[in-house]
Motif scaffolding. Structure first.
Motif, PDB file in Angstrom:
ATOM      1  N   HIS A   8       0.826  -1.208   0.000  1.00  0.00           N
ATOM      2  CA  HIS A   8       0.000   0.000   0.000  1.00  0.00           C
ATOM      3  C   HIS A   8       0.862   1.261   0.000  1.00  0.00           C
ATOM      4  O   HIS A   8       0.527   2.252  -0.657  1.00  0.00           O
ATOM      5  N   LEU A   9       1.955   1.221   0.721  1.00  0.00           N
ATOM      6  CA  LEU A   9       2.786   2.411   0.900  1.00  0.00           C
ATOM      7  C   LEU A   9       3.815   2.619  -0.204  1.00  0.00           C
ATOM      8  O   LEU A   9       4.315   3.722  -0.378  1.00  0.00           O
ATOM      9  N   GLY A  10       4.131   1.567  -0.950  1.00  0.00           N
ATOM     10  CA  GLY A  10       5.282   1.610  -1.844  1.00  0.00           C
ATOM     11  C   GLY A  10       5.040   2.124  -3.242  1.00  0.00           C
ATOM     12  O   GLY A  10       5.973   2.197  -4.037  1.00  0.00           O
ATOM     13  N   GLY A  11       3.825   2.515  -3.581  1.00  0.00           N
ATOM     14  CA  GLY A  11       3.532   2.993  -4.928  1.00  0.00           C
ATOM     15  C   GLY A  11       2.765   1.958  -5.723  1.00  0.00           C
ATOM     16  O   GLY A  11       2.813   0.765  -5.417  1.00  0.00           O
ATOM     17  N   GLN A  16       7.212  -0.792  -8.484  1.00  0.00           N
ATOM     18  CA  GLN A  16       7.111  -0.354  -7.095  1.00  0.00           C
ATOM     19  C   GLN A  16       6.485  -1.441  -6.224  1.00  0.00           C
ATOM     20  O   GLN A  16       6.947  -1.705  -5.104  1.00  0.00           O
ATOM     21  N   LEU A  17       5.436  -2.068  -6.738  1.00  0.00           N
ATOM     22  CA  LEU A  17       4.798  -3.157  -5.990  1.00  0.00           C
ATOM     23  C   LEU A  17       5.764  -4.316  -5.788  1.00  0.00           C
ATOM     24  O   LEU A  17       5.870  -4.866  -4.684  1.00  0.00           O
ATOM     25  N   LEU A  18       6.486  -4.676  -6.842  1.00  0.00           N
ATOM     26  CA  LEU A  18       7.460  -5.765  -6.716  1.00  0.00           C
ATOM     27  C   LEU A  18       8.526  -5.422  -5.698  1.00  0.00           C
ATOM     28  O   LEU A  18       8.851  -6.222  -4.822  1.00  0.00           O
ATOM     29  N   GLY A  19       9.083  -4.217  -5.789  1.00  0.00           N
ATOM     30  CA  GLY A  19      10.106  -3.807  -4.827  1.00  0.00           C
ATOM     31  C   GLY A  19       9.590  -3.795  -3.401  1.00  0.00           C
ATOM     32  O   GLY A  19      10.302  -4.166  -2.469  1.00  0.00           O
ATOM     33  N   SER A  20       8.323  -3.388  -3.236  1.00  0.00           N
ATOM     34  CA  SER A  20       7.718  -3.372  -1.897  1.00  0.00           C
ATOM     35  C   SER A  20       7.696  -4.763  -1.286  1.00  0.00           C
ATOM     36  O   SER A  20       7.916  -4.925  -0.085  1.00  0.00           O
ATOM     37  N   LEU A  21       7.429  -5.777  -2.109  1.00  0.00           N
ATOM     38  CA  LEU A  21       7.430  -7.159  -1.613  1.00  0.00           C
ATOM     39  C   LEU A  21       8.834  -7.735  -1.536  1.00  0.00           C
ATOM     40  O   LEU A  21       9.163  -8.448  -0.591  1.00  0.00           O
ATOM     41  N   TYR A  22       9.657  -7.446  -2.526  1.00  0.00           N
ATOM     42  CA  TYR A  22      11.021  -8.006  -2.545  1.00  0.00           C
ATOM     43  C   TYR A  22      11.779  -7.649  -1.272  1.00  0.00           C
ATOM     44  O   TYR A  22      12.656  -8.387  -0.842  1.00  0.00           O
ATOM     45  N   GLY A  23      11.438  -6.517  -0.669  1.00  0.00           N
ATOM     46  CA  GLY A  23      12.129  -6.091   0.548  1.00  0.00           C
ATOM     47  C   GLY A  23      12.122  -7.129   1.649  1.00  0.00           C
ATOM     48  O   GLY A  23      13.016  -7.155   2.486  1.00  0.00           O
ATOM     49  N   GLY A  41      12.205   0.402  -4.837  1.00  0.00           N
ATOM     50  CA  GLY A  41      11.131  -0.121  -3.990  1.00  0.00           C
ATOM     51  C   GLY A  41      11.671  -0.894  -2.796  1.00  0.00           C
ATOM     52  O   GLY A  41      11.130  -0.809  -1.691  1.00  0.00           O
ATOM     53  N   ILE A  42      12.748  -1.651  -3.013  1.00  0.00           N
ATOM     54  CA  ILE A  42      13.373  -2.392  -1.913  1.00  0.00           C
ATOM     55  C   ILE A  42      13.956  -1.411  -0.898  1.00  0.00           C
ATOM     56  O   ILE A  42      13.795  -1.588   0.322  1.00  0.00           O
ATOM     57  N   ARG A  43      14.622  -0.372  -1.396  1.00  0.00           N
ATOM     58  CA  ARG A  43      15.189   0.625  -0.472  1.00  0.00           C
ATOM     59  C   ARG A  43      14.090   1.327   0.317  1.00  0.00           C
ATOM     60  O   ARG A  43      14.237   1.568   1.518  1.00  0.00           O
ATOM     61  N   LEU A  44      12.961   1.640  -0.344  1.00  0.00           N
ATOM     62  CA  LEU A  44      11.841   2.256   0.373  1.00  0.00           C
ATOM     63  C   LEU A  44      11.303   1.299   1.435  1.00  0.00           C
ATOM     64  O   LEU A  44      11.033   1.706   2.568  1.00  0.00           O
ATOM     65  N   HIS A  45      11.169   0.034   1.100  1.00  0.00           N
ATOM     66  CA  HIS A  45      10.740  -0.979   2.069  1.00  0.00           C
ATOM     67  C   HIS A  45      11.638  -0.934   3.305  1.00  0.00           C
ATOM     68  O   HIS A  45      11.147  -0.937   4.443  1.00  0.00           O
ATOM     69  N   PHE A 175      -2.447   1.574  15.965  1.00  0.00           N
ATOM     70  CA  PHE A 175      -2.409   1.598  14.510  1.00  0.00           C
ATOM     71  C   PHE A 175      -3.023   2.888  13.974  1.00  0.00           C
ATOM     72  O   PHE A 175      -2.451   3.538  13.096  1.00  0.00           O
ATOM     73  N   ARG A 176      -4.189   3.275  14.499  1.00  0.00           N
ATOM     74  CA  ARG A 176      -4.872   4.482  14.025  1.00  0.00           C
ATOM     75  C   ARG A 176      -4.003   5.728  14.197  1.00  0.00           C
ATOM     76  O   ARG A 176      -4.038   6.640  13.376  1.00  0.00           O
ATOM     77  N   GLN A 177      -3.228   5.761  15.249  1.00  0.00           N
ATOM     78  CA  GLN A 177      -2.341   6.900  15.475  1.00  0.00           C
ATOM     79  C   GLN A 177      -1.095   6.833  14.591  1.00  0.00           C
ATOM     80  O   GLN A 177      -0.617   7.850  14.097  1.00  0.00           O
ATOM     81  N   PHE A 178      -0.588   5.636  14.398  1.00  0.00           N
ATOM     82  CA  PHE A 178       0.688   5.480  13.704  1.00  0.00           C
ATOM     83  C   PHE A 178       0.577   5.497  12.183  1.00  0.00           C
ATOM     84  O   PHE A 178       1.390   6.129  11.488  1.00  0.00           O
ATOM     85  N   TYR A 179      -0.411   4.823  11.620  1.00  0.00           N
ATOM     86  CA  TYR A 179      -0.412   4.605  10.174  1.00  0.00           C
ATOM     87  C   TYR A 179      -0.448   5.898   9.351  1.00  0.00           C
ATOM     88  O   TYR A 179       0.272   6.000   8.353  1.00  0.00           O
ATOM     89  N   PRO A 180      -1.236   6.906   9.724  1.00  0.00           N
ATOM     90  CA  PRO A 180      -1.168   8.148   8.947  1.00  0.00           C
ATOM     91  C   PRO A 180       0.232   8.775   8.947  1.00  0.00           C
ATOM     92  O   PRO A 180       0.655   9.342   7.944  1.00  0.00           O
ATOM     93  N   GLN A 181       0.950   8.645  10.058  1.00  0.00           N
ATOM     94  CA  GLN A 181       2.321   9.154  10.099  1.00  0.00           C
ATOM     95  C   GLN A 181       3.217   8.353   9.154  1.00  0.00           C
ATOM     96  O   GLN A 181       4.079   8.914   8.464  1.00  0.00           O
ATOM     97  N   LEU A 182       3.001   7.052   9.123  1.00  0.00           N
ATOM     98  CA  LEU A 182       3.780   6.207   8.222  1.00  0.00           C
ATOM     99  C   LEU A 182       3.434   6.518   6.763  1.00  0.00           C
ATOM    100  O   LEU A 182       4.330   6.567   5.912  1.00  0.00           O
ATOM    101  N   GLN A 183       2.164   6.751   6.472  1.00  0.00           N
ATOM    102  CA  GLN A 183       1.767   7.129   5.116  1.00  0.00           C
ATOM    103  C   GLN A 183       2.467   8.428   4.692  1.00  0.00           C
ATOM    104  O   GLN A 183       2.952   8.541   3.559  1.00  0.00           O
ATOM    105  N   GLN A 184       2.501   9.384   5.600  1.00  0.00           N
ATOM    106  CA  GLN A 184       3.148  10.655   5.295  1.00  0.00           C
ATOM    107  C   GLN A 184       4.638  10.443   5.029  1.00  0.00           C
ATOM    108  O   GLN A 184       5.193  10.986   4.071  1.00  0.00           O
ATOM    109  N   PHE A 185       5.288   9.649   5.867  1.00  0.00           N
ATOM    110  CA  PHE A 185       6.715   9.355   5.676  1.00  0.00           C
ATOM    111  C   PHE A 185       6.943   8.692   4.340  1.00  0.00           C
ATOM    112  O   PHE A 185       7.811   9.099   3.562  1.00  0.00           O
ATOM    113  N   ALA A 186       6.186   7.627   4.047  1.00  0.00           N
ATOM    114  CA  ALA A 186       6.381   6.892   2.797  1.00  0.00           C
ATOM    115  C   ALA A 186       6.119   7.789   1.587  1.00  0.00           C
ATOM    116  O   ALA A 186       6.863   7.743   0.596  1.00  0.00           O
TER     117      ALA A 186
END
Length: 193
Positions: A8-11, A16-23, A41-45, A175-186
């Motif tokens: 979801h976060l990796g593009g 991008q999807l492959l790199g998100s999983l390859y990580g 994508g791996i580096r983003l992961h 999760f509700r507090q953290f995930y929006p912050q993680l979305q912003q970071f990603a």
């Protein structure tokens, strides 16, 4: 974060999807082993994992587990947070979860050479809709049992499902507090890449 969150976060582009999983399946230096977009994508992961593991909300969530379970609290949070994401998907994505997961499965099936263990599990992931099934809390028991088979002390995860059940509300709030912050970071990392 586990598979669904990383995807979801990796593009949304195939690389991008492959790199998100390859990580989760590619270790060590990259240096041209994969196409540049997949390596990005791996580096983003990896950056998402560092951000997550060092975040105070995650430290707080890990402390909710009994001391004897804390060694495995990170992986338990990963799968629980994928459950939260799937359960509340519409809060975090305009695209329906089923549409998203179908796209991911198509990308995986079109890739001729998936790395290592991913090549073995990708067909089962799609056939059993692992990503979409995370919305059902009971599925986490199967996930935890699968993790237990891959660790040297499987008994260390005995009772983990009951703990997740008893911690369901506070961990959901984490999760509700953290995930929006993680979305912003990603998102910021995707814009820089």
């Amino acid at each position: 974060m586990n598979y669904l969150a990383h995807l979801h976060l990796g593009g949304s582009q195939p690389a991008q999807l492959l790199g998100s999983l390859y990580g989760d399946f590619v270790k060590g230096p990259l240096a041209g082993r994969w196409p540049a977009e997949i390596e990005a994508g791996i580096r983003l992961h990896r950056r998402i994992d560092v951000f997550t593991d060092s975040h105070p909300l995650i430290a707080q969530a890990r402390l909710r587990f009994p001391a004897e379970r804390r060694r495995f609290s990170g992986i338990l949070l990963d799968v629980f947070f994928d459950h939260c994401l799937a359960r509340d998907w519409a809060l975090y994505s305009a695209e329906p979860l089923d549409t998203f997961t179908l796209h991911v499965y198509r990308v995986l099936s079109a890739e001729a050479e998936l790395p290592g263990r991913l090549a073995l599990i990708a067909p089962r992931m799609a056939a059993q809709d692992w990503l979409g099934n995370y919305r059902d809390f009971e599925v986490l028991e199967q996930v935890i049992n699968g993790m237990a088979r891959r660790i040297s002390r499987p008994e260390a995860l005995t009772g983990a499902m009951a703990e997740l059940e008893s911690l369901y509300q506070p961990l959901s709030e984490d999760f509700r507090q953290f995930y929006p912050q993680l979305q912003q970071f990603a998102g910021s990392q995707l814009r820089v890449a």
